[in-house]
Design an enzyme around this catalytic site. Structure first.
Site, mmCIF file in Angstrom:
data_model
loop_
_atom_site.group_PDB
_atom_site.id
_atom_site.type_symbol
_atom_site.label_atom_id
_atom_site.label_comp_id
_atom_site.label_asym_id
_atom_site.label_seq_id
_atom_site.Cartn_x
_atom_site.Cartn_y
_atom_site.Cartn_z
ATOM 1 N N ILE A 13 0.848 -1.204 0.000
ATOM 2 C CA ILE A 13 0.000 0.000 0.000
ATOM 3 C C ILE A 13 0.884 1.255 0.000
ATOM 4 C CG2 ILE A 13 -1.806 1.266 1.227
ATOM 5 C CD1 ILE A 13 -2.794 -1.438 2.367
ATOM 6 N N LEU A 34 12.892 -2.304 5.296
ATOM 7 C CA LEU A 34 13.053 -3.224 4.158
ATOM 8 C C LEU A 34 13.053 -4.682 4.628
ATOM 9 C CD1 LEU A 34 15.671 -1.210 2.059
ATOM 10 C CD2 LEU A 34 13.176 -1.158 1.932
ATOM 11 N N GLY A 37 9.785 -5.089 2.669
ATOM 12 C CA GLY A 37 9.575 -4.159 1.569
ATOM 13 C C GLY A 37 10.561 -4.388 0.437
ATOM 14 N N ASP A 52 13.735 1.907 11.691
ATOM 15 C CA ASP A 52 12.742 1.039 12.315
ATOM 16 C C ASP A 52 11.731 1.900 13.073
ATOM 17 O OD1 ASP A 52 11.498 -0.831 14.268
ATOM 18 O OD2 ASP A 52 12.963 -2.225 13.410
ATOM 19 N N ALA A 72 3.596 0.799 8.225
ATOM 20 C CA ALA A 72 4.520 -0.303 8.551
ATOM 21 C C ALA A 72 3.919 -1.158 9.658
ATOM 22 C CB ALA A 72 5.862 0.267 9.012
ATOM 23 N N TYR A 138 -2.621 -10.381 15.772
ATOM 24 C CA TYR A 138 -2.580 -9.268 14.820
ATOM 25 C C TYR A 138 -3.752 -8.312 15.068
ATOM 26 C CZ TYR A 138 -3.191 -6.860 10.335
ATOM 27 O OH TYR A 138 -3.362 -5.906 9.365
ATOM 28 N N ILE A 198 -7.400 -24.145 -2.716
ATOM 29 C CA ILE A 198 -8.416 -23.408 -1.952
ATOM 30 C C ILE A 198 -8.502 -24.069 -0.581
ATOM 31 C CG2 ILE A 198 -10.893 -22.949 -1.743
ATOM 32 C CD1 ILE A 198 -11.029 -22.488 -4.719
HETATM 33 N N1 LIG Z 1 -3.052 -5.422 2.631
HETATM 34 C C1 LIG Z 1 -4.197 -5.578 3.279
HETATM 35 O O1 LIG Z 1 -5.126 -6.256 2.801
HETATM 36 C C2 LIG Z 1 -4.403 -4.934 4.629
HETATM 37 C C3 LIG Z 1 -5.651 -5.098 5.268
HETATM 38 C C4 LIG Z 1 -5.826 -4.499 6.519
HETATM 39 C C5 LIG Z 1 -4.819 -3.750 7.097
HETATM 40 N N2 LIG Z 1 -3.624 -3.623 6.451
HETATM 41 C C6 LIG Z 1 -2.569 -2.823 7.098
HETATM 42 O O2 LIG Z 1 -2.095 -1.872 6.155
HETATM 43 C C7 LIG Z 1 -0.717 -1.606 6.371
HETATM 44 C C8 LIG Z 1 0.065 -1.788 5.077
HETATM 45 O O3 LIG Z 1 -0.131 -3.126 4.606
HETATM 46 P P1 LIG Z 1 0.629 -3.683 3.327
HETATM 47 O O4 LIG Z 1 -0.231 -4.756 2.769
HETATM 48 O O5 LIG Z 1 1.077 -2.566 2.480
HETATM 49 O O6 LIG Z 1 1.891 -4.384 4.029
HETATM 50 P P2 LIG Z 1 3.346 -4.757 3.438
HETATM 51 O O7 LIG Z 1 3.821 -5.916 4.236
HETATM 52 O O8 LIG Z 1 3.320 -4.867 1.961
HETATM 53 O O9 LIG Z 1 4.211 -3.476 3.835
HETATM 54 C C9 LIG Z 1 4.631 -3.230 5.149
HETATM 55 C C10 LIG Z 1 5.983 -2.536 5.076
HETATM 56 O O10 LIG Z 1 6.381 -2.222 6.424
HETATM 57 C C11 LIG Z 1 7.794 -2.466 6.530
HETATM 58 N N3 LIG Z 1 8.093 -2.725 7.946
HETATM 59 C C12 LIG Z 1 7.769 -3.815 8.683
HETATM 60 N N4 LIG Z 1 8.233 -3.689 9.945
HETATM 61 C C13 LIG Z 1 8.844 -2.473 10.016
HETATM 62 C C14 LIG Z 1 9.499 -1.765 11.054
HETATM 63 N N5 LIG Z 1 9.636 -2.297 12.275
HETATM 64 N N6 LIG Z 1 9.989 -0.530 10.793
HETATM 65 C C15 LIG Z 1 9.881 0.010 9.540
HETATM 66 N N7 LIG Z 1 9.286 -0.629 8.508
HETATM 67 C C16 LIG Z 1 8.770 -1.859 8.744
HETATM 68 C C17 LIG Z 1 8.044 -3.673 5.642
HETATM 69 O O11 LIG Z 1 9.413 -3.775 5.236
HETATM 70 C C18 LIG Z 1 7.093 -3.382 4.467
HETATM 71 O O12 LIG Z 1 7.744 -2.646 3.452
HETATM 72 C C19 LIG Z 1 -0.289 -2.532 7.510
HETATM 73 O O13 LIG Z 1 -0.335 -1.812 8.722
HETATM 74 C C20 LIG Z 1 -1.352 -3.618 7.504
HETATM 75 O O14 LIG Z 1 -1.495 -4.202 8.783
HETATM 76 C C21 LIG Z 1 -3.396 -4.186 5.229
#
Ligand SMILES: NC(=O)c1ccc[n+]([C@@H]2O[C@H](COP(=O)([O-])OP(=O)(O)OC[C@H]3O[C@@H](n4cnc5c(N)ncnc54)[C@H](O)[C@@H]3O)[C@@H](O)[C@H]2O)c1
Length: 311
Positions: A13, A34, A37, A52, A72, A138, A198
């Site tokens: 996102i 990263l 990411g 971080d 993140a 979570y 599935i």
């Molecule tokens: N994708 C979905 O369907 C969904 C649904 C509900 C909520 N969310 C929330 O949306 C947000 C983004 O989701 P996403 O799908 O883009 O996730 P993603 O895993 O693609 O991206 C998360 C990013 O955070 C970075 N990260 C992790 N721990 C870190 C830390 N300690 N410090 C700095 N960076 C860190 C990772 O390297 C990664 O680039 C998250 O908070 C997730 O919980 C996502």
């Protein structure tokens, strides 16, 4: 034009949001460890900072920032179930640290990710007013984020917006995780000529929302003060069964492979369907139809496959 910081900028996102913000003329600072990411998907105009969310060393990055999008997180549910302490550390301590860095730097607003996973026990269409009852570590960590946001509003006057995304999909969704998101998993199997799996009978229904629609709401959060200190469900208000999703992906990919059914994991969500009326009252409308959105996602995964990124 604003100066915006995105945590998790190298993720799914966050990287898409960076593109959209740059397209609107904003300056973007990106923060990521990263750990999951992908640096190549961060637009080159982003000022990328390695750091971080749990560390105080990131505080200087917040100087001069107008808006923060805090994305993140540790967010693969089975991984979080195996590591509750790591989940609390990153998602709860990390988020409190982001709120603290933001209020010290005088940031105007922090938009942060909650999740539909907070509604785990609610079987009917949940509204943001429903008392949330998460069952997984979570979901619980996201509920803690919500409570911390309220306390930062109350005690420090920090403006926050909590967004409960439903099942977000689209290009750059992280197919590398322990259990890949369902649409990515199907596409990858079709590309390999293998039968997709599935879990369960495929009748559970989920509210799939395209990342562009999520980012439309993110952009609105910058401009519109009506969202301040509130929580929104971001889903389409329509859901599809896994079997229906399968059929759409198979049609796009021109495959007649049949799925293999395996037992569903116990921590799997039952169903999801957003009551998105509050977000619509802000003038937001999810626009991407599932089949069109999946076409773009198929193109993305095909391209990753061609580049040899998918083994
Ligand atoms: N994708 C979905 O369907 C969904 C649904 C509900 C909520 N969310 C929330 O949306 C947000 C983004 O989701 P996403 O799908 O883009 O996730 P993603 O895993 O693609 O991206 C998360 C990013 O955070 C970075 N990260 C992790 N721990 C870190 C830390 N300690 N410090 C700095 N960076 C860190 C990772 O390297 C990664 O680039 C998250 O908070 C997730 O919980 C996502």
């Amino acid at each position: 034009m604003a100066r915006v910081l995105i945590t998790g900028v190298a993720g799914f996102i966050g990287s898409n949001l960076a593109d959209r913000l740059l397209g609107e003329g904003h300056n973007v600072v990106g923060l990521d460890t990263l750990v999951h990411g992908v640096p190549e998907q961060v637009p080159k105009e982003v000022e990328l900072r390695h750091g971080d969310i749990r560390s105080k060393e990131i505080y200087p990055f917040f100087q001069g920032i107008d808006f923060v999008f805090h994305l993140a997180a540790k967010n693969c549910i089975p991984d979080c179930q195996k590591d509750p302490v790591g989940t609390a550390d990153i998602n709860v301590t990390g988020t409190a640290n982001i709120f603290d860095a933001a209020r010290r730097a005088g940031v105007k607003k922090v938009v942060y990710a909650e999740s539909a996973a907070m509604y785990e026990k609610i079987k009917t269409m949940p509204t943001p007013e429903d008392e949330v009852m998460p069952e997984t570590f979570y979901g619980i960590s996201k509920l803690c984020n919500h409570l911390f946001a309220k306390a930062y509003q109350q005690f420090y006057g920090l403006k926050t917006v909590g967004l409960r995304y439903f099942n977000v999909y689209g290009p750059r969704q992280d197919y590398r995780r322990t259990i890949p998101p369902v649409a990515s998993a199907f596409i990858i199997k079709f590309l390999k000529g293998e039968q997709p799996i599935i879990f369960g009978d495929g009748t559970k229904r989920y509210d799939f929302i395209h990342v562009d629609d999520i980012n439309d709401f993110h952009l609105l959060c910058i401009k519109d003060s009506r969202v301040d200190n509130r929580v929104f469900n971001l889903g389409t208000g329509k859901n599809y069964s896994i079997l229906e999703l399968y059929d759409i992906v198979a049609r796009i990919m021109g495959s007649n492979l049949k799925p293999v059914h395996k037992p569903a994991p116990e921590d799997g969500a039952e169903t999801s369907l957003a009551d998105n009326r509050r977000a619509k009252e802000m003038g937001w409308l999810p626009k991407t139809n599932l089949e069109d959105g999946l076409r773009g996602m198929v193109d993305y995964v095909k391209n990753e496959f061609k580049k040899g990124n998918i083994k």
